[in-house]
Design an enzyme around this catalytic site. Sequence first.
Site: not given
Length: 338
Positions: A123, A174, A207, A231
């Site tokens: 972002y 991640k 995940d 988010d």
Amino acid sequence: MHKITLIPGDGIGPSIVDAAIKVIEAAGVQIEWDRQVAGMAAVEKHGNPLPDATIESIRQNRICFKGPLTTPVGGGYRSVNVTLRQAFNLYANVRPAISFEGTDTPFKNVNLVTVRENTEGLYAGIEHFIKVDEEKIAAESIAVVTRKGSERVIEFAFDYARRAQRKKVTLVHKANILKCTSGLFLEIGREVAKKYPEIEFEDRIVDAASMQMVMKPGIFDVIVTTNLFGDILSDLASGLVGGLGLTAGANIGVDAALFEAVHGSAPDIADKGIANPIAMIIAASMMLEHIGELKAARAVEQAVRDVIREGTHLTPDLKPGSTCGTADLAQAIVAKLG
């Protein structure tokens, strides 16, 4: 007397902000509101979705209470929310998700807080088109993760856990794939965790964390993560407790703090008097706590919980078929504070 910048917002914003102000007044807190505009209301009035006067008001008052905003489509306008976060370096987004007795959700014992890095990551807005051959165009977006940005938001999460007497911080990443950006965030998380030996620390891949959140939400306490992951996960957590209509957010920086409902401006139900004001009222409770009005903050939170539990003054999104409107729900909460 507290002086606070007030941005009523667009769509349902003015009605739910008005409801929240009534609740704050009923809680006995004296506030001088500095009314400003942003979003579509500001475009219509000033030709600019974020006027200089609004920026200066927040800079002076350091606290902002904001309704949902609509960013104009086209015209090169950036998200007003993102612009505000970056303009005031509101680096930590805090989103509690705590179950309400009386809501129609199978998840009854959720009690977690997402702390999201608010100014970096994907972002950061660094993206462009690139030409990959004579005929094909690709789009490229760059995620920015800095040591400074990571340290401060992770330390914020641990400090928050300590102040709130929470027991665990989970860092979501991640790093198995994004070895530089997520890898740096994870590395710094492990370093910061050593400063807080009384708080349990763990890390989870995003995940897997998403799956576990809907299977065993009780294993999470405080989650800290990067901008995009935060988010998504904070909205997922909202779904566990009844949706965005019951979820508020705080955007915290060194020199300013902004409190808001996290849902959109819902123009389809604007001026119909049926918008749910609870997220805005919870945002008010978070703001009251931030400015040191702890007794009032707890009273507002408890009044909201009592009204939801009783279930007689809920808007149609919470109770299908209900004829209760925005003002009715706000008045029921005010009555609990009387």
